[in-house]
Design an enzyme around this catalytic site. Structure first.
Site, PDB file in Angstrom:
ATOM      1  CB  SER A  91      -4.396  17.364 -21.935  1.00  0.00           C
ATOM      2  OG  SER A  91      -3.898  18.369 -22.890  1.00  0.00           O
ATOM      3  CB  THR A 193      -8.000  16.047 -27.168  1.00  0.00           C
ATOM      4  OG1 THR A 193      -8.596  14.912 -25.868  1.00  0.00           O
ATOM      5  CG2 THR A 193      -8.059  14.909 -28.196  1.00  0.00           C
ATOM      6  CB  THR A 211      -6.566  12.542 -25.296  1.00  0.00           C
ATOM      7  OG1 THR A 211      -6.731  13.667 -24.470  1.00  0.00           O
ATOM      8  CG2 THR A 211      -7.480  11.159 -25.442  1.00  0.00           C
ATOM      9  NE  ARG A 221     -13.635   9.901 -19.689  1.00  0.00           N
ATOM     10  CZ  ARG A 221     -13.330  10.902 -20.794  1.00  0.00           C
ATOM     11  NH1 ARG A 221     -12.031  10.587 -21.053  1.00  0.00           N
ATOM     12  NH2 ARG A 221     -13.877  11.908 -21.139  1.00  0.00           N
ATOM     13  CB  VAL A 222     -12.452   4.802 -23.022  1.00  0.00           C
ATOM     14  CG1 VAL A 222     -12.171   5.073 -24.457  1.00  0.00           C
ATOM     15  CG2 VAL A 222     -11.503   3.565 -22.712  1.00  0.00           C
ATOM     16  N   GLY A 223     -12.680   8.238 -23.275  1.00  0.00           N
ATOM     17  CA  GLY A 223     -13.503   9.191 -23.782  1.00  0.00           C
ATOM     18  C   GLY A 223     -13.859   9.130 -25.157  1.00  0.00           C
ATOM     19  CG  ASP A 224     -14.347  12.729 -27.349  1.00  0.00           C
ATOM     20  OD1 ASP A 224     -13.683  12.847 -26.378  1.00  0.00           O
ATOM     21  OD2 ASP A 224     -14.427  13.710 -28.130  1.00  0.00           O
ATOM     22  CB  THR A 244     -10.929  19.282 -28.210  1.00  0.00           C
ATOM     23  OG1 THR A 244     -10.216  19.308 -26.842  1.00  0.00           O
ATOM     24  CG2 THR A 244     -11.453  20.589 -28.599  1.00  0.00           C
ATOM     25  N   GLY A 245     -13.059  18.154 -25.833  1.00  0.00           N
ATOM     26  CA  GLY A 245     -13.999  18.734 -24.740  1.00  0.00           C
ATOM     27  C   GLY A 245     -14.501  17.498 -24.006  1.00  0.00           C
ATOM     28  CG  LEU A 246     -17.998  16.191 -20.814  1.00  0.00           C
ATOM     29  CD1 LEU A 246     -16.899  15.780 -19.748  1.00  0.00           C
ATOM     30  CD2 LEU A 246     -19.285  16.916 -20.078  1.00  0.00           C
ATOM     31  N   GLY A 247     -15.550  14.214 -23.360  1.00  0.00           N
ATOM     32  CA  GLY A 247     -15.976  13.155 -24.334  1.00  0.00           C
ATOM     33  C   GLY A 247     -17.283  12.460 -24.023  1.00  0.00           C
TER      34      GLY A 247
HETATM   35  N1  ASP Z   1     -12.085  14.677 -25.313  1.00  0.00           N
HETATM   36  C1  ASP Z   1     -11.074  14.221 -24.252  1.00  0.00           C
HETATM   37  C2  ASP Z   1     -11.806  13.201 -23.491  1.00  0.00           C
HETATM   38  O1  ASP Z   1     -13.161  13.331 -23.104  1.00  0.00           O
HETATM   39  C3  ASP Z   1     -10.656  15.182 -23.494  1.00  0.00           C
HETATM   40  C4  ASP Z   1     -10.248  16.484 -23.868  1.00  0.00           C
HETATM   41  O2  ASP Z   1     -10.459  16.805 -25.185  1.00  0.00           O
HETATM   42  O3  ASP Z   1      -9.665  17.402 -23.385  1.00  0.00           O
HETATM   43  O4  ASP Z   1     -11.284  12.322 -23.111  1.00  0.00           O
END
Ligand code: ASP
Length: 339
Positions: A91, A193, A211, A221-224, A244-247
């Site tokens: 990841s 991440t 990440t 796509r770009v996350g947080d 970390t998690g759903l950006g």
């Molecule tokens: N936060 C990251 C994203 O959404 C992914 C992750 O932490 O796994 O890109």
């Protein structure tokens, strides 16, 4: 019209890959959760905290660099290059899961105690986005470079372009393509991440984040993670936070910035993380993302207190200090995956 609706639905689901659901060892073992909430723990200086098991070798390297007299920013960079270069970490960086077009696209950011910061997003072909982010901070008048521009900048700074899609990641992508249901997959092998916060020997706070983002995400796509205020934020007068998690959920709530603002108002790191996770839950409980929603935060404050807190069970983080070296801690959480 219905085709378009269908596409939007699939697109939304497709942004959530294996990695973004924070799969982890206790996902399957979670029973009715009884979250423990303490006021956070006091640390000493220097102190390093980072997300997930792959934080452990990263922390060790960061610690070594701090002890050798390197600046916190250089130490963070050195630590984060470890999981970036490790093909087994699926990841982050080299070996990370690709997007649904089979392209590995990387996001990273870094921030120092003067609130100076740099970031790259949607960067392809460069193994160490954290280093490019550092160079954006130090060698440009900007905060974030993206896509082709970020790549051209990296090349001009002497970085080497290389193929980041390993045979294993490609095989997994091809397998996913056979069915490509655009559904999130929760499993136990993937960790997410890496976000890191450091208090240096002078008590100054810095942080970084790197990440490959959500597996099988839409191209572009770009996350947080590269967004200052979402995936990472700090104010050296107060403390720092990283996610970390759903950006998408973290961006919607300006997650890390809000954790820091709550600490400014007097909340402990744990209370601040918990309040923002509650806020994310309340805003998403009737949302299409709720089925697979997971978010986790780490935070530290100027007193050396730290905490980790997640929406669902299974989030852990690595900490390193003088007294006990490096070890993992399990984050407290709001609910189990069954709830
Ligand atoms: N936060 C990251 C994203 O959404 C992914 C992750 O932490 O796994 O890109």
């Amino acid at each position: 019209m219905s085709d378009r609706r269908d596409f939007i639905k699939k697109a939304a689901l497709g942004t959530i890959g294996i990695s973004s659901v924070l799969s982890c060892t206790s996902v399957t073992s979670a029973t009715a959760a009884v979250p423990v909430v303490s006021s956070g723990k006091k640390g000493s200086k220097p102190f390093v905290i980072s997300t997930w098991n792959h934080g452990l070798p990263a922390n060790d390297e960061t610690w070594k660099q701090l002890k050798n007299g390197k600046s916190a920013i250089d130490a963070i960079e050195a630590g984060m290059r470890i999981p970036e270069a490790d093909p087994k970490v699926r990841s982050v960086g080299y070996g990370g899961f690709p997007d649904r077009e089979g392209k590995v696209t990387l996001d990273a950011c870094i921030m120092d105690h003067n609130s100076d910061c740099g970031a790259v997003s949607f960067l392809q072909g460069i193994k160490h986005p954290i280093s490019v982010a550092k160079n954006v901070m130090q060698n440009t008048p900007h905060v974030m470079l993206s896509g082709e521009g970020a790549l051209q900048f990296a090349l001009s700074e002497g970085f080497k372009e290389e193929n980041l899609l390993t045979a294993e990641a490609e095989a997994d992508w091809k397998k996913w393509m056979e069915e490509s249901k655009y559904k999130p997959v929760i499993n136990m092998e993937n960790h997410d991440t890496i976000s890191m916060l450091v208090i240096d020997k002078d008590g100054n706070i810095s942080g970084g984040c790197t990440t490959s983002g959500a597996a099988w995400k839409m191209h572009g796509r770009v996350g947080d993670s590269p967004i200052i205020g979402a995936g990472l934020f700090l104010d050296n007068e107060v403390g720092g936070a990283a996610s970390t998690g759903l950006g998408e959920a973290v961006i919607r709530t300006a997650g890390s910035a809000m954790v820091v603002e709550l600490m400014r108002q007097g909340k402990s790191p744990l209370e601040a993380c918990k309040e923002i996770v509650e806020r994310i839950y309340n805003k998403h409980k009737n949302h299409r993302d709720m089925e697979y929603l997971q978010v986790g935060f780490i935070a530290i404050n100027k007193n050396g207190e730290h905490a980790g807190y997640s929406l669902r069970s299974g989030f852990n983080y690595a900490i390193t200090d003088e007294a006990e070296g490096s070890r993992m801690e399990d984050a407290t959480f709001k609910m189990s995956w069954e709830e």
